[in-house]
Scaffold this motif. Structure first.
Motif, PDB file in Angstrom:
ATOM      1  N   ARG A 185     -11.394   2.415   6.635  1.00  0.00           N
ATOM      2  CA  ARG A 185     -11.116   1.169   5.893  1.00  0.00           C
ATOM      3  C   ARG A 185     -12.432   0.471   5.591  1.00  0.00           C
ATOM      4  O   ARG A 185     -13.471   0.820   6.151  1.00  0.00           O
ATOM      5  CB  ARG A 185     -10.198   0.257   6.695  1.00  0.00           C
ATOM      6  CG  ARG A 185     -10.705   0.001   8.116  1.00  0.00           C
ATOM      7  CD  ARG A 185     -10.108  -1.230   8.730  1.00  0.00           C
ATOM      8  NE  ARG A 185      -8.658  -1.243   8.722  1.00  0.00           N
ATOM      9  CZ  ARG A 185      -7.876  -0.672   9.639  1.00  0.00           C
ATOM     10  NH1 ARG A 185      -8.410  -0.036  10.659  1.00  0.00           N
ATOM     11  NH2 ARG A 185      -6.566  -0.763   9.566  1.00  0.00           N
ATOM     12  N   THR A 186     -12.363  -0.534   4.710  1.00  0.00           N
ATOM     13  CA  THR A 186     -13.595  -1.262   4.402  1.00  0.00           C
ATOM     14  C   THR A 186     -13.867  -2.325   5.470  1.00  0.00           C
ATOM     15  O   THR A 186     -12.937  -2.936   6.005  1.00  0.00           O
ATOM     16  CB  THR A 186     -13.549  -1.901   2.999  1.00  0.00           C
ATOM     17  OG1 THR A 186     -14.778  -2.588   2.777  1.00  0.00           O
ATOM     18  CG2 THR A 186     -12.386  -2.858   2.839  1.00  0.00           C
ATOM     19  N   ARG A 195       0.375  -5.042   8.141  1.00  0.00           N
ATOM     20  CA  ARG A 195      -0.336  -3.771   8.352  1.00  0.00           C
ATOM     21  C   ARG A 195       0.515  -2.605   7.897  1.00  0.00           C
ATOM     22  O   ARG A 195       1.728  -2.634   8.042  1.00  0.00           O
ATOM     23  CB  ARG A 195      -0.610  -3.558   9.842  1.00  0.00           C
ATOM     24  CG  ARG A 195      -1.716  -4.377  10.378  1.00  0.00           C
ATOM     25  CD  ARG A 195      -1.673  -4.159  11.893  1.00  0.00           C
ATOM     26  NE  ARG A 195      -2.417  -5.178  12.562  1.00  0.00           N
ATOM     27  CZ  ARG A 195      -3.631  -4.975  13.063  1.00  0.00           C
ATOM     28  NH1 ARG A 195      -4.208  -3.813  12.946  1.00  0.00           N
ATOM     29  NH2 ARG A 195      -4.245  -5.945  13.671  1.00  0.00           N
ATOM     30  N   HIS A 236      -7.787  -3.757  -1.233  1.00  0.00           N
ATOM     31  CA  HIS A 236      -7.762  -2.744  -0.170  1.00  0.00           C
ATOM     32  C   HIS A 236      -8.626  -1.550  -0.484  1.00  0.00           C
ATOM     33  O   HIS A 236      -8.727  -1.134  -1.634  1.00  0.00           O
ATOM     34  CB  HIS A 236      -6.329  -2.228   0.052  1.00  0.00           C
ATOM     35  CG  HIS A 236      -5.347  -3.332   0.124  1.00  0.00           C
ATOM     36  ND1 HIS A 236      -5.077  -3.990   1.288  1.00  0.00           N
ATOM     37  CD2 HIS A 236      -4.610  -3.924  -0.827  1.00  0.00           C
ATOM     38  CE1 HIS A 236      -4.207  -4.955   1.045  1.00  0.00           C
ATOM     39  NE2 HIS A 236      -3.907  -4.928  -0.239  1.00  0.00           N
ATOM     40  N   THR A 237      -9.219  -0.995   0.570  1.00  0.00           N
ATOM     41  CA  THR A 237      -9.874   0.308   0.470  1.00  0.00           C
ATOM     42  C   THR A 237      -9.529   1.031   1.759  1.00  0.00           C
ATOM     43  O   THR A 237     -10.100   0.750   2.812  1.00  0.00           O
ATOM     44  CB  THR A 237     -11.401   0.149   0.321  1.00  0.00           C
ATOM     45  OG1 THR A 237     -11.639  -0.656  -0.844  1.00  0.00           O
ATOM     46  CG2 THR A 237     -12.092   1.495   0.124  1.00  0.00           C
ATOM     47  N   HIS A 238      -8.546   1.921   1.690  1.00  0.00           N
ATOM     48  CA  HIS A 238      -8.049   2.620   2.870  1.00  0.00           C
ATOM     49  C   HIS A 238      -8.051   4.116   2.623  1.00  0.00           C
ATOM     50  O   HIS A 238      -7.604   4.569   1.572  1.00  0.00           O
ATOM     51  CB  HIS A 238      -6.594   2.234   3.157  1.00  0.00           C
ATOM     52  CG  HIS A 238      -6.407   0.869   3.736  1.00  0.00           C
ATOM     53  ND1 HIS A 238      -7.419   0.134   4.291  1.00  0.00           N
ATOM     54  CD2 HIS A 238      -5.298   0.102   3.875  1.00  0.00           C
ATOM     55  CE1 HIS A 238      -6.943  -1.008   4.730  1.00  0.00           C
ATOM     56  NE2 HIS A 238      -5.656  -1.055   4.485  1.00  0.00           N
ATOM     57  N   ALA A 279     -13.286  -5.051  -0.729  1.00  0.00           N
ATOM     58  CA  ALA A 279     -12.564  -3.879  -1.229  1.00  0.00           C
ATOM     59  C   ALA A 279     -13.323  -3.345  -2.445  1.00  0.00           C
ATOM     60  O   ALA A 279     -14.122  -4.079  -3.062  1.00  0.00           O
ATOM     61  CB  ALA A 279     -11.147  -4.266  -1.627  1.00  0.00           C
ATOM     62  N   ILE A 284       0.836  -1.214   0.000  1.00  0.00           N
ATOM     63  CA  ILE A 284       0.000   0.000   0.000  1.00  0.00           C
ATOM     64  C   ILE A 284       0.868   1.261   0.000  1.00  0.00           C
ATOM     65  O   ILE A 284       0.536   2.262  -0.628  1.00  0.00           O
ATOM     66  CB  ILE A 284      -0.925   0.018   1.249  1.00  0.00           C
ATOM     67  CG1 ILE A 284      -1.868  -1.173   1.232  1.00  0.00           C
ATOM     68  CG2 ILE A 284      -1.717   1.320   1.344  1.00  0.00           C
ATOM     69  CD1 ILE A 284      -2.835  -1.185   0.109  1.00  0.00           C
ATOM     70  N   ASN A 339      -0.697 -10.559   5.580  1.00  0.00           N
ATOM     71  CA  ASN A 339      -1.625  -9.553   6.118  1.00  0.00           C
ATOM     72  C   ASN A 339      -0.879  -8.418   6.817  1.00  0.00           C
ATOM     73  O   ASN A 339      -1.351  -7.878   7.810  1.00  0.00           O
ATOM     74  CB  ASN A 339      -2.640 -10.208   7.067  1.00  0.00           C
ATOM     75  CG  ASN A 339      -1.929 -11.051   8.105  1.00  0.00           C
ATOM     76  OD1 ASN A 339      -0.695 -11.094   8.110  1.00  0.00           O
ATOM     77  ND2 ASN A 339      -2.674 -11.711   8.958  1.00  0.00           N
TER      78      ASN A 339
END
Ligand code: KG4
Ligand code: ZN
Length: 340
Positions: free
Chosen positions: A160-161, A336, A143-145, A165, A116, A334
Motif C-alpha cells: 500500500r502507499t 478496510r 488508493h494505491t493497493h 495515492a 475497492i 475509512n
C-alpha cells in the motif's frame, strides 16, 4: 428472467453519482454515470460539501435512468448493492440512504460493498473468463493497493502507499505544471508529446517488503525541479516534466507489481481504478506481463474510473456468498478491505 440475479447498484463515494443494473455479476444492462467533474474543476479538486449536495440532486434520477435503460422495474431486481466505504462520508451517505430507502420500501436484500472490491470486480465484467486467484493493482485518486485476490470476496493486501495515492500524485503534479483538474487524463495526453527520459525523478523504495509505495517524495522532486528552473530562468517544457513524472510513477507501480507476480507466483494479473485508465500504464503492464508469460487483465477506461456497474459485479459475489446488511448500514469513510 426468474433464475437471473439482477443487482441494482449505487455508487456515490466521491464525485460520480452512478447507478447500474448488472445481471449475474458480469453482464451490464445499464451503467448511468453522472460526473461532477465540471463542478469541482472550478476549485481545483473535489469539494466534499458540494459533492454531497450534487449527489442528493442526482441520485434518484440516475437510479430511475438505470432501471429504464436496463428495461426493468424494481420488481425484477434481486438485491440492492451500495458502496458504503471508503470515501467521503457525506457523499457515501447519499447512496447508502437511497439504497436503504429502496430496500425498506421493497423488502429487497441490501448488500454493502467496499469501493475497492468494486474496482477489482470491474475486471469480472470486462473479462468473462477471469476467475480468482490473481494479483491486482488498484490505483485511484484515494488508493494505491497491491492485492492478492484469493477468491471472490477474499482479499489480502500485499502492499500500500505510505502517503499519497498514485492518482493524487497525478492531480497534484498536474496542478503544479498548470494542467488543471483532474490531472491524470491531462498528464496522460500531454505525455505523448514529451520525453519520459528528459528529467530523472526518484523512484522511492519504502518498507521491507518491496511492495509498498510512496509518492510524496516524487511530488516534492517535481516541485523542486520547477522551482529551480524558475530561479535559473530556465524554460520548463511541460510535456517533458509530465512524461518524466509519469514514467517514474509507472516504473514503481510495474516494478513492485512484477516483484509480487514473481514471489507470489501469480499466473494472472489485473489492474483497476481511475489511474488504470492511463494509456502508458496499460501498455507498460501489458509488456511486463507478456514478458513473464502472465495473463494480463484490465477493464476498459469507463469501468476504471468510478461507476456503479463495478459495484454491481462485486455486490453479486457478496450476495451469493451470503453477505446481507440491515437498515442500520452506515457509511464508513475509512472502511478496510475485507471488513464487513
Ligand atoms: O477511481 P477513481 O475514479 O476515483 C477514486 O476512487 O479515487 O480515480 C480518480 C483518479 C484521479 O486522481 C484521476 O486523476 C486519475 O484517477 N485518473 C488518471 C487517468 N484518468 C483518471 N490518472 C492517470 N491517467 C489517466 N488517464
Ligand atoms: Zn474509485
Amino acid at each position: 428472467m426468474s433464475s437471473d440475479c439482477l443487482i441494482l447498484a449505487i455508487e456515490s463515494s466521491c464525485d460520480e453519482t452512478s447507478a447500474a443494473v448488472v445481471r449475474n455479476g458480469r453482464e451490464v444492462l445499464s451503467n448511468v454515470i453522472f460526473s461532477q467533474i465540471d463542478l469541482h474543476t472550478l476549485y481545483g479538486g473535489v469539494v466534499p460539501e458540494i459533492a454531497s449536495r450534487k449527489h442528493i440532486d442526482k441520485v434518484n434520477q440516475v437510479i430511475e435512468e438505470a432501471l429504464d435503460k436496463a428495461g426493468v422495474t424494481l420488481k425484477d431486481i434481486t438485491a440492492i448493492a451500495v458502496t458504503y466505504g471508503p470515501g467521503l462520508v457525506g457523499a457515501l451517505l447519499v447512496g447508502v440512504s437511497a439504497a436503504k430507502a429502496i430496500a425498506f420500501a421493497t423488502g429487497l436484500p441490501l448488500v454493502g460493498v467496499h469501493h475497492i472490491e468494486g474496482h477489482i470486480s470491474a475486471n469480472f465484467i470486462a473479462n468473462p473468463t477471469l476467475e480468482p486467484p490473481f494479483g491486482c493493482l488498484v490505483v485511484s485518486g484515494g488508493h494505491t493497493h497491491l492485492v492478492e485476490v484469493k477468491d471472490y470476496g477474499k482479499y489480502e493486501i500485499i502492499g500500500r502507499t505510505y502517503d499519497d495515492a498514485a492518482g493524487e500524485a497525478f492531480d497534484k503534479v498536474a496542478r503544479a505544471i498548470g494542467l488543471g483538474y483532474p490531472g491524470g487524463p491531462k498528464v496522460d495526453k500531454i505525455s505523448n508529446e514529451g520525453n519520459p527520459e528528459a528529467i530523472h525523478f526518484p523512484r522511492a523504495k519504502v518498507g521491507d517488503s518491496g511492495y509498498d509505495f510512496s509518492f510524496s517524495g516524487l511530488k516534492s522532486a517535481v516541485l523542486n525541479y520547477l522551482n529551480s528552473c524558475e530561479m535559473k530562468n530556465e524554460q520548463i517544457v511541460v510535456a517533458d516534466v509530465a512524461a518524466s513524472f509519469q514514467k517514474a510513477v509507472i516504473d514503481v507501480l510495474v516494478g513492485n507489481s512484477m516483484q509480487a507476480v514473481e514471489q507470489y507466483g501469480f499466473k494472472k494479473f489485473a489492474i483497476a481504478g481511475g489511474v488504470a485508465s492511463n494509456s502508458h500504464l496499460r501498455a507498460a503492464f501489458e509488456e511486463a506481463c507478456s514478458k513473464r508469460g502472465v495473463e494480463f487483465f484490465l477493464p476498459p477506461p469507463i469501468l476504471c474510473t468510478d461507476n456503479a456497474a463495478m459495484i454491481g459485479a462485486a455486490g453479486y459475489y457478496e450476495y451469493i456468498n451470503g453477505t446481507r446488511h440491515g437498515l442500520d448500514l452506515n457509511a464508513i469513510p475509512n472502511l478496510r478491505l475485507g471488513e464487513k
